[in-house]
Design a protein around this motif. Structure first.
Motif, short mmCIF file in Angstrom:
data_model
loop_
_atom_site.label_atom_id
_atom_site.label_comp_id
_atom_site.label_asym_id
_atom_site.label_seq_id
_atom_site.Cartn_x
_atom_site.Cartn_y
_atom_site.Cartn_z
N GLU A 636 0.83 -1.21 0.00
CA GLU A 636 0.00 0.00 0.00
C GLU A 636 0.86 1.25 0.00
OE1 GLU A 636 -2.63 -0.31 3.31
OE2 GLU A 636 -3.64 -2.11 2.54
N GLY A 637 1.96 1.21 0.77
CA GLY A 637 2.86 2.37 0.83
C GLY A 637 3.53 2.65 -0.50
N ARG A 638 4.00 1.58 -1.19
CA ARG A 638 4.66 1.79 -2.47
C ARG A 638 3.66 2.25 -3.53
NH1 ARG A 638 8.31 3.67 -1.06
NH2 ARG A 638 9.32 3.62 -3.11
N ALA A 639 2.46 1.69 -3.48
CA ALA A 639 1.43 2.12 -4.44
C ALA A 639 1.11 3.60 -4.24
CB ALA A 639 0.18 1.27 -4.27
N LYS A 640 1.02 4.00 -2.99
CA LYS A 640 0.75 5.42 -2.68
C LYS A 640 1.87 6.31 -3.17
CE LYS A 640 -0.36 8.43 1.25
NZ LYS A 640 -0.56 8.49 2.73
N ALA A 641 3.12 5.84 -2.98
CA ALA A 641 4.29 6.64 -3.39
C ALA A 641 4.29 6.86 -4.90
CB ALA A 641 5.57 5.95 -2.97
N TYR A 642 3.79 5.88 -5.67
CA TYR A 642 3.80 6.01 -7.11
C TYR A 642 2.47 6.48 -7.68
CZ TYR A 642 8.18 3.46 -6.74
OH TYR A 642 9.47 3.09 -6.42
N GLY A 643 1.48 6.71 -6.81
CA GLY A 643 0.19 7.22 -7.26
C GLY A 643 -0.62 6.23 -8.06
N ILE A 644 -0.47 4.91 -7.69
CA ILE A 644 -1.23 3.86 -8.38
C ILE A 644 -1.90 2.97 -7.35
CG2 ILE A 644 0.25 3.86 -10.43
CD1 ILE A 644 1.68 1.42 -9.28
N THR A 645 -2.68 1.98 -7.80
CA THR A 645 -3.33 1.03 -6.89
C THR A 645 -2.40 -0.15 -6.64
OG1 THR A 645 -4.37 -0.28 -8.63
CG2 THR A 645 -5.59 1.67 -7.83
N VAL A 646 -2.69 -0.89 -5.57
CA VAL A 646 -1.90 -2.08 -5.25
C VAL A 646 -1.96 -3.09 -6.40
CG1 VAL A 646 -1.75 -4.09 -3.72
CG2 VAL A 646 -2.11 -1.82 -2.75
N GLU A 647 -3.15 -3.22 -7.01
CA GLU A 647 -3.32 -4.19 -8.09
C GLU A 647 -2.48 -3.84 -9.32
OE1 GLU A 647 -6.25 -4.57 -5.17
OE2 GLU A 647 -5.78 -2.77 -6.36
#
Length: 699
Positions: A636-647
């Protein structure tokens, strides 16, 4: 005799299983073989031989012919299948009597067995083939039960045989297995019609029956009678092996000593080829090694050929005393090393004295069995199974000595006879047929975080390339599940919290006890926390430093201590991350810890090169599928950092690397194998397994 009367052997015949095989005599012979081989008191791994004879159609004449089905060369009756047997025309085998030219003709006869083959899918016939073929019985068992070898190895063996079985058993003196021994068995039967079996002096037992069940029961009854006779003699004598000379250390003390000592012993045993170890401190072993008679009996050597082919003719005894500080490597080495040098010299003298013009070159002169009175018995061989089986065979030899001493007196084979078996050209040919060893054979790897994900993939890869693996993780349920995926004698596990020094110590003790030491250490345990600076807590910082950096430090420190005692070099691999090289967003605690791991690799490589201990790093990136750290907040943290969803993360990471490839745990495992199995002159290096990230290039 009903099943309840068997006290010294296991009655394992299952009527339902046998009935399901119907009248298939070969299937029933295989079933009998497997249950006989399941009881180590009856015969050990690879020991003994079984057979049956059936009527088959000759494919060339369509006439009925008798065919003998027998365990093939090098097989094991406990695991025997149809693929492991040979099928031979019985009449052709018996006709070889017409061309047999005496004892000097034995090796040639083995080649002629191939002219008797009926089943073209046969395994190579064993040296015992004529012993079965020249006897008329439908089902035959040739076994090496401890009780029977005790009778066979006892002084006045023929007289003892008569005392136990009267006129119902035959006896033939020691002779090396081969065609002439088959003729001796045939003669014994002709001279003593109606006997139920034959004792082979210093060797073993032959029994038989008209059906598979009758042969099985006959074997068990004969063994039981010998066992009861020996038990009574031991009871009448009142003591075993001359009584106790010293007391054993308590269990924990024995294991502590063994764990400390095994790496050093392993190193000494590996002066020619690296070895894997096994330890045994069972009651049977302790009774023998703590006895007054140990110093008299051990040098005599084992009696049965099946024993000493695996154990060497005699063990090495360590005269250290139970109060010796096994952690004091320098002092212990000064005491132990001369014993090894003496053992090697004595083995060389044995070879030089007994060798013949056509003898194979001398083999490894190091001991296989090492005895430490008060502590236990070690064995070292090319792999775990061989080391364990050698240990088991010496336990059989202990049982033989105990029984023979109780009856009359233990005797062993003359050294020349033993040499002629050990360096038999046929035995050498068997060794030359062994498959080529895998790249990591004879090595032990300890992997942290091996309960799943990248760690388990690394363990799988190293095991597939021949290594023994010690799985460590903080979750025992995951470890048990992982362990179940490996064949026997390949892996073990230890619960290990890498933030705790004592937990790491316990894991290494397990590696030393189970396999003798450690050659490869892979620090794969980890976790990931992705937060902006202001949200990163002291707790976040500490746990990342403790697991990734402090854990790596302590793992390396303790590994080096073991590797130096072995004096065999070693490999330490750190699973770091691309994030230790690239300054990404929201990653200060994780990225700093990974950078520390990478630089520690360089520091350790510089320090440990003189010990031939190589230290390297594998940097994964974006291992999402199958990776434990991507379960939960990190993703979730990495997805947030890149502005995308976990999926969207797997596709995101694949698109951003130069090869546009998804990175899997198995890819990281291949990187580890490259460093430990191929790049054997690399240290202080980083291998990026990230599909190609230009901003993570190290040059």
């Amino acid at each position: 005799m009903n099943t309840k009367t068997f006290k010294h052997v296991d009655f394992l015949w299952d009527e339902k299983k046998a009935d399901a095989l119907g009248d298939d005599q070969v299937a029933l012979f295989l079933y009998r073989s497997n249950i006989l081989g399941a009881d180590l008191r009856i015969t050990n791994y690879g020991g003994g031989n079984t057979s049956c004879k059936t009527i088959e159609k000759d494919p060339l004449t369509n006439e009925d012919v008798e065919v003998m089905w027998i365990k093939g060369s090098g097989g094991d009756i406990g695991t025997l299948t149809k693929a492991g047997i040979a099928g031979l025309y019985t009449e052709r085998l018996r006709n070889l009597k017409n061309v047999y030219g005496g004892l000097q003709n034995e090796d040639r006869m083995v080649g002629l067995f191939n002219h008797c083959i009926y089943d073209l899918d046969s395994k190579a016939p064993s040296i015992d083939t004529p012993l079965h073929g020249l006897l008329p019985f439908k089902h035959i068992d040739h076994l090496h039960p401890d009780a029977l070898i005790a009778v066979a190895a006892a002084k006045d063996s023929e007289k003892v045989t008569k005392e136990i079985w009267g006129d119902t058993m035959g006896w033939v003196p020691w002779q090396r297995p081969g065609f002439d021994l088959g003729l001796q068995l045939e003669k014994c039967l002709n001279d003593n019609p109606g006997i139920r079996g034959i004792v082979l002096g210093s060797h073993g037992l032959f029994t038989w029956g008209d059906t598979s069940y009758e042969s099985y029961i006959n074997s068990l009854e004969v063994i039981e009678m010998a066992s009861e006779y020996i038990e009574k003699k031991i009871k009448d004598n009142g003591s075993v092996f001359g009584g106790e000379k010293l007391k054993s250390l308590p269990k924990e003390g024995r294991l502590e000593k063994a764990a400390q000592l095994m790496p050093m012993l392993r190193g000494l045993c590996s002066s020619e080829d690296r070895m894997i170890g096994h330890f045994n401190d069972s009651d049977v072993v302790l009774q023998y090694i703590n006895s007054n008679d140990l110093e008299r009996l051990a040098p005599m050597g084992t009696s049965c050929p099946d024993h000493f082919l695996r154990t060497k003719i005699q063990p090495l005894i360590l005269n250290l005393g139970t109060d010796a500080d096994a952690s004091d490597t320098e002092t212990i080495l000064k005491k132990v090393k001369p014993s090894f040098e003496q053992y090697r010299q004595e083995y060389k003298d044995y070879y030089e004295t007994c060798k013949k013009g056509n003898s194979p070159a001398m083999r490894d002169p190091n001991p296989v069995i090492i005895i430490y009175p008060g502590v236990g018995m070690f064995s070292f061989a090319k792999n775990k199974q061989t080391a364990r089986v050698a240990n088991e065979f010496y336990v059989n030899a202990i049982n033989v000595m105990r029984g023979a001493e109780a009856m009359t007196e233990y005797t062993s084979l003359p050294r020349q006879e033993a040499f002629d078996i050990e360096y038999w050209l046929l035995e050498e040919a068997k060794l030359q047929r062994m498959p080529k060893e895998k790249p990591l054979s004879r090595k032990v790897a300890l992997i942290t975080g091996a309960g799943g994900g990248i760690g388990k993939a690394i363990a799988d890869k190293l095991a597939s390339e021949g290594a023994n693996v010690v799985l460590t993780d903080i979750a025992e349920d995951r470890l048990k599940e992982a362990l179940a995926t490996y064949p026997g004698d390949t892996a073990s596990y230890a619960i290990c919290d890498v933030t705790k020094t004592e937990s790491i110590t316990t894991a290494y003790k397990k590696a030393c006890i189970d396999f003798g030491g450690v050659d490869i250490v892979v620090h794969s345990a980890g976790l990931a926390i992705s937060k902006p600076l202001e949200e990163t807590t002291e707790k976040d910082w500490d746990i990342l430093q403790n697991v990734l950096v402090k854990g790596q430090f302590e793992l390396a420190k303790q590994a080096v201590g073991i590797m130096r005692r072995q004096d065999l070099g070693g490999d330490i691999i750190h699973i770091a991350s691309k994030n230790g090289l690239v300054s990404g967003p929201n990653n200060v605690a994780y990225g700093t810890a990974k950078a520390a791991q990478q630089h520690m690799t360089r520091l350790l490589a510089a320090e440990l090169g003189g010990d031939h201990i190589r230290v390297n790093t594998v940097n994964p990136d974006g291992v999402i599928v199958g990776s434990k750290i991507w379960e939960g907040d990190w993703a979730e943290g990495r997805a947030k950092a890149y502005g995308i969803t976990v999926e969207e993360l797997p596709a995101h990471y694949a698109k951003r690397n130069l090869l546009n490839e998804i990175i899997y745990p198995a890819d990281i495992a291949n990187g580890v194998f490259a460093l430990v199995g191929i790049l054997d002159k690399s240290t202080g290096n980083i291998i990026n397994v990230d599909g190609g990230m230009a901003n993570a290039f190290v040059r």
